[in-house]
Design a protein around this motif. Structure first.
Motif, PDB file in Angstrom:
ATOM      1  N   LYS A 300       6.651  -1.753  11.674  1.00 16.22           N
ATOM      2  CA  LYS A 300       5.668  -0.687  11.767  1.00 16.22           C
ATOM      3  C   LYS A 300       6.300   0.620  11.301  1.00 16.22           C
ATOM      4  N   GLY A 301       5.564   1.357  10.488  1.00 15.94           N
ATOM      5  CA  GLY A 301       6.079   2.617   9.968  1.00 15.94           C
ATOM      6  C   GLY A 301       6.660   2.519   8.569  1.00 15.94           C
ATOM      7  N   PHE A 302       6.749   1.301   8.021  1.00 20.89           N
ATOM      8  CA  PHE A 302       7.273   1.144   6.655  1.00 20.89           C
ATOM      9  C   PHE A 302       6.382   1.873   5.654  1.00 20.89           C
ATOM     10  N   LYS A 303       7.018   2.600   4.740  1.00 24.08           N
ATOM     11  CA  LYS A 303       6.286   3.224   3.644  1.00 24.08           C
ATOM     12  C   LYS A 303       6.160   2.232   2.487  1.00 24.08           C
ATOM     13  N   ALA A 304       5.316   2.568   1.527  1.00 26.44           N
ATOM     14  CA  ALA A 304       4.960   1.645   0.446  1.00 26.44           C
ATOM     15  C   ALA A 304       6.168   1.028  -0.276  1.00 26.44           C
ATOM     16  N   PRO A 305       7.192   1.825  -0.665  1.00 27.71           N
ATOM     17  CA  PRO A 305       8.334   1.202  -1.354  1.00 27.71           C
ATOM     18  C   PRO A 305       9.072   0.186  -0.475  1.00 27.71           C
ATOM     19  N   GLN A 306       9.199   0.477   0.837  1.00 22.65           N
ATOM     20  CA  GLN A 306       9.861  -0.463   1.743  1.00 22.65           C
ATOM     21  C   GLN A 306       9.051  -1.743   1.882  1.00 22.65           C
ATOM     22  N   ALA A 307       7.731  -1.587   1.953  1.00 19.44           N
ATOM     23  CA  ALA A 307       6.864  -2.761   2.032  1.00 19.44           C
ATOM     24  C   ALA A 307       6.998  -3.614   0.771  1.00 19.44           C
ATOM     25  N   ALA A 308       7.078  -2.954  -0.372  1.00 18.86           N
ATOM     26  CA  ALA A 308       7.252  -3.684  -1.632  1.00 18.86           C
ATOM     27  C   ALA A 308       8.599  -4.399  -1.664  1.00 18.86           C
ATOM     28  N   GLY A 309       9.598  -3.786  -1.045  1.00 13.80           N
ATOM     29  CA  GLY A 309      10.950  -4.340  -1.062  1.00 13.80           C
ATOM     30  C   GLY A 309      11.094  -5.669  -0.356  1.00 13.80           C
ATOM     31  N   VAL A 310      10.172  -5.992   0.587  1.00 14.50           N
ATOM     32  CA  VAL A 310      10.287  -7.291   1.263  1.00 14.50           C
ATOM     33  C   VAL A 310       9.904  -8.428   0.323  1.00 14.50           C
ATOM     34  N   ILE A 311       9.163  -8.116  -0.739  1.00 16.57           N
ATOM     35  CA  ILE A 311       8.858  -9.129  -1.750  1.00 16.57           C
ATOM     36  C   ILE A 311      10.065  -9.312  -2.664  1.00 16.57           C
ATOM     37  N   HIS A 312      10.597  -8.198  -3.146  1.00 14.24           N
ATOM     38  CA  HIS A 312      11.795  -8.240  -4.016  1.00 14.24           C
ATOM     39  C   HIS A 312      12.390  -6.837  -4.048  1.00 14.24           C
ATOM     40  N   THR A 313      13.703  -6.761  -4.025  1.00 21.68           N
ATOM     41  CA  THR A 313      14.365  -5.450  -4.042  1.00 21.68           C
ATOM     42  C   THR A 313      14.007  -4.652  -5.294  1.00 21.68           C
ATOM     43  N   ASP A 314      13.722  -5.342  -6.418  1.00 21.95           N
ATOM     44  CA  ASP A 314      13.342  -4.641  -7.650  1.00 21.95           C
ATOM     45  C   ASP A 314      12.021  -3.893  -7.477  1.00 21.95           C
ATOM     46  N   PHE A 315      11.136  -4.439  -6.629  1.00 23.14           N
ATOM     47  CA  PHE A 315       9.854  -3.785  -6.387  1.00 23.14           C
ATOM     48  C   PHE A 315      10.061  -2.440  -5.708  1.00 23.14           C
ATOM     49  N   GLU A 316      11.042  -2.382  -4.815  1.00 23.94           N
ATOM     50  CA  GLU A 316      11.318  -1.123  -4.114  1.00 23.94           C
ATOM     51  C   GLU A 316      12.022  -0.135  -5.041  1.00 23.94           C
ATOM     52  N   LYS A 317      13.001  -0.614  -5.788  1.00 24.98           N
ATOM     53  CA  LYS A 317      13.760   0.270  -6.683  1.00 24.98           C
ATOM     54  C   LYS A 317      12.876   0.878  -7.765  1.00 24.98           C
ATOM     55  N   GLY A 318      11.973   0.042  -8.332  1.00 25.51           N
ATOM     56  CA  GLY A 318      11.146   0.525  -9.440  1.00 25.51           C
ATOM     57  C   GLY A 318       9.732   0.889  -9.039  1.00 25.51           C
ATOM     58  N   PHE A 319       9.510   1.124  -7.740  1.00 25.43           N
ATOM     59  CA  PHE A 319       8.154   1.363  -7.234  1.00 25.43           C
ATOM     60  C   PHE A 319       7.482   2.528  -7.962  1.00 25.43           C
ATOM     61  N   ILE A 320       6.228   2.292  -8.384  1.00 22.76           N
ATOM     62  CA  ILE A 320       5.425   3.354  -8.998  1.00 22.76           C
ATOM     63  C   ILE A 320       4.225   3.680  -8.095  1.00 22.76           C
ATOM     64  N   LYS A 321       3.389   2.682  -7.875  1.00 27.13           N
ATOM     65  CA  LYS A 321       2.200   2.847  -7.033  1.00 27.13           C
ATOM     66  C   LYS A 321       1.880   1.528  -6.330  1.00 27.13           C
ATOM     67  N   ALA A 322       1.104   1.636  -5.257  1.00 26.73           N
ATOM     68  CA  ALA A 322       0.569   0.447  -4.599  1.00 26.73           C
ATOM     69  C   ALA A 322      -0.948   0.519  -4.663  1.00 26.73           C
ATOM     70  N   GLU A 323      -1.548  -0.565  -5.107  1.00 26.47           N
ATOM     71  CA  GLU A 323      -3.002  -0.664  -5.118  1.00 26.47           C
ATOM     72  C   GLU A 323      -3.387  -1.342  -3.804  1.00 26.47           C
ATOM     73  N   VAL A 324      -4.132  -0.631  -2.960  1.00 26.83           N
ATOM     74  CA  VAL A 324      -4.331  -1.092  -1.580  1.00 26.83           C
ATOM     75  C   VAL A 324      -5.812  -1.108  -1.199  1.00 26.83           C
ATOM     76  N   VAL A 325      -6.203  -2.162  -0.465  1.00 23.76           N
ATOM     77  CA  VAL A 325      -7.519  -2.232   0.156  1.00 23.76           C
ATOM     78  C   VAL A 325      -7.311  -2.792   1.562  1.00 23.76           C
ATOM     79  N   SER A 326      -8.084  -2.333   2.514  1.00 22.57           N
ATOM     80  CA  SER A 326      -7.936  -2.851   3.871  1.00 22.57           C
ATOM     81  C   SER A 326      -8.570  -4.231   3.971  1.00 22.57           C
ATOM     82  N   TYR A 327      -8.026  -5.039   4.860  1.00 21.67           N
ATOM     83  CA  TYR A 327      -8.599  -6.375   5.076  1.00 21.67           C
ATOM     84  C   TYR A 327     -10.061  -6.253   5.508  1.00 21.67           C
ATOM     85  N   GLU A 328     -10.362  -5.287   6.359  1.00 21.71           N
ATOM     86  CA  GLU A 328     -11.723  -5.124   6.864  1.00 21.71           C
ATOM     87  C   GLU A 328     -12.699  -4.884   5.713  1.00 21.71           C
TER      88      GLU A 328
END
Length: 366
Positions: A300-328
């Motif tokens: 809880k509290g992870f920002k977008a680059p950290q969240a991307a980093g759990v998929i792959h460290t390259d996602f966090e290092k090269g993060f540009i934007k996150a396209e996001v929609v809520s589950y609801e």
């Protein structure tokens, strides 16, 4: 992240561990210390949202979130002084991030109680006291070294010493470290100290099969509920370890029918797993596409680059934007296209704090 299952001997820890992991890894026997070396199992986190996302994404592959449970041998009074191999077991607890404390809330003359009678509040107090005594010893040993650094003008050491000196009277009052009123900076220090009683706790009330349909009528569960709310600022989950163990070999449909016959709708194990996940300070976001729907675990509290980093460290290092929609929004509108048309997809930058249930697609630079 690991949750350790603790409690007195013969309260159902190993039976519960086997039910959680749907295995028979842990020996469950009617005598103390049938578990010595900790058993470890990975458990998937029940999440009904995955089935909905699977239909939307039209995929056959679904990967749920998972956490690790550790079955730790029973503690006894005097464990902090080495009783019952206590030093070894306390060391095992030190390695986990949160505690699931199993409390016996059933009467069965055929199952030995090491303290001679069923008294859940007393049992909780025995375990808590041993954790507190071990912590008090650790804190008192740490103070002299910290005092030397503090006297030299080290500001970090001075802050550490102030917290240690507050902890001593608090622990001496038999209060766990996790209920000490602390600032955000002090919370970080507490983690650094690795105190046993500072770990978050969830209480699992192990009830008899016949009590599961009316756990509110179980006097022992009532005692636990009142006690842990008042003294430990903690939650509790009623569960029948024996019933859950019997579900291991059943299909989901058969298990549902079995529970229905007992007068309950949901598995206590599911509630316990979800409770442990939350206890560990974890939450889930999803990726959903034709290839797979997947639940990703983040703190809880992870920002977008950290969240991307759990998929792959390259996602966090090269993060540009996150396209996001809520589950609801996505589940209500029924498709990705409809969610886009409704303007529910949004672009989020590096400072966006992910929320539980976010469905995301990351843009990153190679």
């Amino acid at each position: 992240m690991k949750a350790g299952i603790v409690g007195l001997p013969n309260v159902g820890k190993s039976t519960l561990f086997n039910a959680l992991t749907r295995s028979r890894k842990a020996e469950a026997a009617n005598y103390p210390f049938c578990t010595i070396d900790p058993n470890v199992g990975v458990v998937t986190v029940p999440d009904a949202r995955l089935a909905v996302l699977q239909k939307i994404a039209k995929t056959s592959v679904v990967i749920p979130a998972a956490i690790e449970f550790v079955d730790i041998a029973g503690l006894v009074a005097g464990a902090s002084k080495g009783e019952g191999l206590g030093n070894q077991f306390l060391a095992n607890i030190r390695e986990v991030d949160a505690i699931v404390h199993v409390v016996r809330c059933f009467v069965d003359d055929d199952v030995i109680h090491t303290m001679g009678s069923v008294d859940p509040v007393r049992d909780i107090d025995v375990i808590t006291t041993e954790l507190i005594l071990a912590d008090l010893d650790a804190v008192e040993k740490r103070i002299p070294k910290t005092q030397k650094s503090a006297k030299s003008g080290d500001k970090d050491a001075q802050a550490e010493l102030a917290l240690l000196e507050r902890l001593v009277p608090h622990l001496n009052e038999n209060k766990p470290a996790n209920v000490l009123d602390t600032t955000d900076d002090e919370k970080k220090l507490l983690k650094h100290f690795q105190l046993l009683s500072a770990k978050p706790v969830l209480y699992a009330c192990n009830v008899a099969e016949g009590d599961l349909a009316d756990v509110d009528g179980n006097p022992y569960v009532k005692q636990v509920a009142e006690f842990v709310r008042a003294h430990h600022d903690a939650a509790y989950v009623p569960i029948s370890a024996r019933i859950e163990y019997e579900l291991i070999d059943l299909s989901p449909e058969e298990a549902k029918e079995f529970l229905k016959d007992l007068g309950v709708d949901d598995s206590g194990v599911s509630a316990l797993i979800r409770g442990s996940y939350d206890l560990l300070g974890l939450q889930t976001y999803f990726t959903a596409g034709e290839k797979e729907v997947r639940a990703w675990t983040i703190k809880k509290g992870f920002k977008a680059p950290q969240a991307a980093g759990v998929i792959h460290t390259d996602f966090e290092k090269g993060f540009i934007k996150a396209e996001v929609v809520s589950y609801e929004d996505l589940s209500t509108l029924g498709s990705t296209a409809a969610a886009r048309d409704a303007g529910k997809y949004r672009l989020e930058g590096k400072e966006y704090v992910f929320k539980d249930g976010d469905v995301a697609l990351f843009r990153f630079a190679n």
